[in-house]
Design an enzyme around this catalytic site. Structure first.
Site, mmCIF file in Angstrom:
data_model
loop_
_atom_site.group_PDB
_atom_site.id
_atom_site.type_symbol
_atom_site.label_atom_id
_atom_site.label_comp_id
_atom_site.label_asym_id
_atom_site.label_seq_id
_atom_site.Cartn_x
_atom_site.Cartn_y
_atom_site.Cartn_z
ATOM 1 N N ASP A 1 -5.141 -7.446 -4.955
ATOM 2 C CA ASP A 1 -5.364 -8.611 -4.107
ATOM 3 C C ASP A 1 -5.673 -9.852 -4.928
ATOM 4 O O ASP A 1 -5.258 -10.954 -4.580
ATOM 5 C CB ASP A 1 -6.496 -8.330 -3.113
ATOM 6 N N GLU B 1 -11.885 -9.395 -5.597
ATOM 7 C CA GLU B 1 -10.441 -9.438 -5.346
ATOM 8 C C GLU B 1 -10.004 -10.731 -4.667
ATOM 9 O O GLU B 1 -8.860 -10.873 -4.265
ATOM 10 C CB GLU B 1 -10.001 -8.209 -4.548
ATOM 11 N N HIS C 1 0.813 -1.216 0.000
ATOM 12 C CA HIS C 1 0.000 0.000 0.000
ATOM 13 C C HIS C 1 0.849 1.270 0.000
ATOM 14 O O HIS C 1 0.442 2.285 -0.544
ATOM 15 C CB HIS C 1 -0.992 -0.031 1.168
ATOM 16 N N CYS D 1 -10.111 -1.404 -10.561
ATOM 17 C CA CYS D 1 -9.541 -0.333 -9.739
ATOM 18 C C CYS D 1 -8.205 -0.734 -9.142
ATOM 19 O O CYS D 1 -7.594 0.040 -8.418
ATOM 20 C CB CYS D 1 -10.514 0.093 -8.643
HETATM 21 C C1 PEP Z 1 -6.963 -4.195 -4.929
HETATM 22 O O1 PEP Z 1 -6.814 -5.113 -4.121
HETATM 23 O O2 PEP Z 1 -6.729 -4.308 -6.144
HETATM 24 C C2 PEP Z 1 -7.410 -2.877 -4.467
HETATM 25 C C3 PEP Z 1 -7.691 -1.918 -5.314
HETATM 26 O O3 PEP Z 1 -7.472 -2.686 -3.139
HETATM 27 P P1 PEP Z 1 -6.199 -2.432 -2.174
HETATM 28 O O4 PEP Z 1 -4.993 -2.241 -3.052
HETATM 29 O O5 PEP Z 1 -6.503 -1.233 -1.366
HETATM 30 O O6 PEP Z 1 -6.130 -3.674 -1.373
HETATM 31 MG MG MG Z 2 -7.648 -4.955 -2.158
#
Ligand code: PEP
Ligand code: MG
Length: 752
Positions: free
Chosen positions: A625, A601, A359, A672
């Site tokens: 994920d 995900e 992250h 996303c």
């Molecule tokens: C993902 O898992 O692709 C996502 C957009 O969520 P995060 O990266 O916040 O886990």
């Molecule tokens: Mg995620």
């Protein structure tokens, strides 16, 4: 034996440089194996030849001189085979090579084991015996175990540049990590270290020696007082038990701990640095004594020093000075660390842990800051203030960069700036393919501060707002009113464009300081919707805040993270509906019913995408994920980062399958995850018929350029071809050549 190994590894890790680390290894191994010789040869120039770097038993004059080519001698044989060679009489082996002046002719028994770090042969560890001797299995396994455990420390010491003099280069070091966020940068290292971790304290000089001495003595006095109080509280214990406290009090007056630290401060170091160095010196001294009682004292010294450090840190003013081009360096940086640096001064992010899908890397991308992750070989804490060159495209970091590297990277930085300026021109143009298909492009965000920039970026809305970021930089859960104000600002900034607020997705690598979740496998544990459903109080508060913020605007979309079963969808939808009804009875009126979507995900959600799609208004594919769970690769673990690839055929098929499931149920689907902002992958997503893409502000013009350069028909044909391929590298190469052919090569490599 376990204890001996542990102690040796500890001593080696505490060594100040490579030479000291190698000396420690040969001395200690020779003692433990009880042999006549122990030597280390390290591979130079990528293993072209092996150089004797340390020895006990051979001619010390040969160190740094005696060398064996890759295919020469028994050392070369060990490296070539990458396995131990154990010989009763080395002289009779055809690969034995006589080196004059090394003094080896007197030794017959030979055991050599490779030192391997991440598949790379760093060198060879050898023990020898005057008489014919076949080292027994226990000795062999001990040496193998030691070599395996020491390889990390050797790689680290090597990376710190101690080989410089022997190799005779100019000290330039390149360390390979993982690409974190694209871009190149030159700046000054500022180390972020966890509080009260002695080993993480950086080497910092101080401005005011007297002030540092005052802070240090006050800290020592406070700890002394604390120990005295403990002793009094335990006055009922027998004298021997209380002797420990007396020993502590003595140490707190000793020359070796206190006066030596003060001497170091007088040499111009900060109290914490001086304390760290004194403790390291003491640790080495005691550890080399091979006495269990004294080894225990090391733990006492470290314990006391940690307590002093806590006091020093609490006296150190909280506001730090950041140079104009700060490259933030740390073991495990957090979102809060990044946000502590004034935006204009943050020039780069460099983390020993994590990978491009962590992250923190995602946040760096959102901020447009180059980042290198998983640089595990980055030397310790002595790089504070050093000028670093960061290449976030390739994952390289240069220390002590020479003129050649510096001028090359300055040129790349100029070209990058030029490319961004050119891309800005696309800002107000639509994301429309050459054959007229419009693919709305949304922004991923999580910070309030970048909402203004996002709103003016030409984005069609917010596709993913990670609500956990505002939760992470506070010291308690924000209340309904506080959240409502944050959400309202975002919804207002974009209205009437849609804003997708994702409900809290804590757990995994996003922990809240005030709500720690400690688990062996946090990514497979209590995360996202699982926490929210187990804590309806926290969840309902968040939903109420979102619904209230949406009053009169009606551009809110709610997104549910980490859904792995249909029950979770049903329960969450019920809570959302209940919150809406409760708000009505609380006097907020009939608030609009927001569109609600689910993140796909987790693999189970891919297989149940159709059933999920029947329950909600849209799907959003979280490829970060999804990649981690499909490929069983921790998105944060640099050891397996090379296996983490969103262009893996399994991921591409899963994303495609989800897209088709949504379309069959007549609902829109978006991506996303970071895949959406990757120019290569965006071509595939276009071919799949994705209804929208959501990405960082920085990626948006890049992807827009891709979309405006192809027809959807071309993208679909390319997708058909890719769906038949079996290997990520081939897929990447094919997509790369398509971008090159269309004149977009600068999107995937540094420079223009
Ligand atoms: C993902 O898992 O692709 C996502 C957009 O969520 P995060 O990266 O916040 O886990
Ligand atoms: Mg995620």
């Amino acid at each position: 034996m376990l204890e001996t190994i542990r102690r040796i590894v500890q001593e080696v890790t505490a060594a100040e440089n490579l030479e000291q680390a190698l000396e420690t290894i040969v001395t200690r191994v020779k003692q433990v194996i009880d042999c006549n010789v122990c030597s280390i040869y390290l591979g130079i120039q990528g293993g072209d030849y092996y150089l004797l770097m340390a020895t006990r038993g051979l001619n010390p004059e040969a160190v740094g001189r005696a060398r064996l080519e890759r295919n020469e001698g028994l050392v070369g044989l060990v490296a070539q085979r990458a396995e131990p060679v154990n010989l009763e009489d080395a002289h009779s082996h055809p690969r034995y090579k006589f080196l004059p002046d090394i003094g080896e002719e007197a030794f017959h028994g030979f055991l050599g084991v490779p030192i391997i770090h991440h598949r790379k042969i760093l060198g060879v560890l050898v023990v020898q015996q005057r008489e014919n001797r076949r080292f027994d299995e226990n000795e062999e396994t001990l040496l193998v175990t030691l070599a395996a455990q020491l390889s990390g420390a050797i790689a680290l010491a090597e990376a710190s540049g101690s080989l410089r003099d022997i190799q005779g280069d100019n000290g330039e070091r390149a360390i390979h990590g993982l690409p974190g966020a694209p871009g190149v940068s030159i700046g000054q290292a500022v180390i972020v270290y966890p509080a009260a971790d002695l080993d993480a304290v950086p080497r910092r000089r101080c401005r005011n020696i007297d002030e540092e001495i005052r802070v240090f003595t006050k800290a020592v006095e406070a700890v002394r007082e604390e120990v005295r109080q403990h002793r009094e509280q335990l006055a009922h214990l027998p004298t021997e038990e209380r002797a420990l406290f007396d020993a502590y009090l003595m140490m707190l007056q000793s020359n070796s701990l206190i006066q030596k630290t003060i001497d170091r401060i007088k040499q111009g170091f900060m109290a914490s640095t001086a304390l760290r160095d004194t403790v390291q010196e003491q640790t080495q001294l005691f550890a080399s004594m091979d006495d269990d009682y004294l080894a225990e004292r090391v733990l006492d010294i470290r314990d006391l020093a940690r307590r002093i450090l806590v006091r020093i840190q609490s006296k150190t003013p909280g506001t730090r000075h950041y140079p104009p081009r700060t490259i933030l360096v740390g073991d495990e940086l957090t979102a809060a660390d990044l946000m502590a640096v004034p935006r204009k001064q943050l020039a780069g992010v460099l983390s020993r842990q994590g990978s491009g899908s962590s992250h923190v890397a995602i946040l760096a991308r959102a901020l447009g800051i180059p980042a290198v992750m998983g640089a595990s070989e980055l030397p310790g804490n002595d790089i504070e203030g050093l000028e670093l060159v960061l290449d976030g495209y390739q994952g390289w970091v240069y220390l002590h960069a020479g003129q050649r590297i510096l001028s090359e990277y300055r040129r790349l930085m100029r070209e990058e700036a030029q490319l961004s300026a050119n891309l800005q021109a696309l800002c107000q143009k639509p994301a429309k393919t050459l054959d007229g298909c419009i693919v709305p492009l949304y922004i991923n965000s999580g910070l309030l501060s970048d909402i203004g920039a996002a709103a003016n970026s030409g984005a069609d809305g917010i596709g993913l707002y990670r609500t956990e970021f505002p939760f992470m930089i506070r010291d308690r859960f924000p209340g309904e009113e506080e959240q409502c104000q944050i959400y309202r600002q975002i919804l207002q900034a974009f209205a009437p464009r849609p804003v997708t607020l994702r409900t809290l997705d804590i757990g995994g690598d996003k922990t809240l300081p005030y709500f720690p979740i400690r688990e062996d496998n946090p990514f497979l544990g209590w995360r996202g919707i699982r926490v929210s459903l187990d804590h309806p109080d926290i969840f309902a508060t968040q939903i109420r805040a979102m619904l209230r913020a949406n009053a009169g605007l009606n551009n809110l979309q709610i997104l549910l993270p980490m859904i792995s079963t249909l029950n979770e969808v049903d329960e969450a939808l019920a809570i959302i509906e209940r919150a809406r009804k409760e708000l009505a009875s609380d006097g907020y009126g009939e608030l609009p019913c927001p569109r609600t979507g689910v993140m796909i995900e987790v693999p189970s959600a891919v297989y149940q995408a159709a059933a999920i799609a029947r329950r909600v208004d849209f799907l959003s594919i979280g490829t970060n994920d999804l990649t981690q769970y499909l490929l069983a690769v921790d998105r944060n673990n640099p050891n397996v980062a090379e296996l983490y690839d969103s262009l893996h055929p399994a991921v591409i098929h899963a994303v495609y399958q989800t897209t088709r499931a949504a379309h069959r149920q007549n609902i829109p689907v978006s991506t996303c995850g970071e895949m959406a902002g990757d120019p290569l992958a965006s071509l595939l997503l276009l071919g799949m018929g994705m209804d929208s893409l959501s990405m960082s502000v920085v990626a948006l013009p890049r992807v827009k350029w891709v979309i405006r350069s192809f027809t959807r028909a071309q993208a679909t044909a390319l997708l058909d071809e890719v769906l038949r391929l079996e290997d990520p590298a081939t897929i990447r190469a094919l997509l790369g050549s398509e971008l090159d052919r269309a004149g977009l090569g600068s999107l995937i490599r540094p420079g223009k």
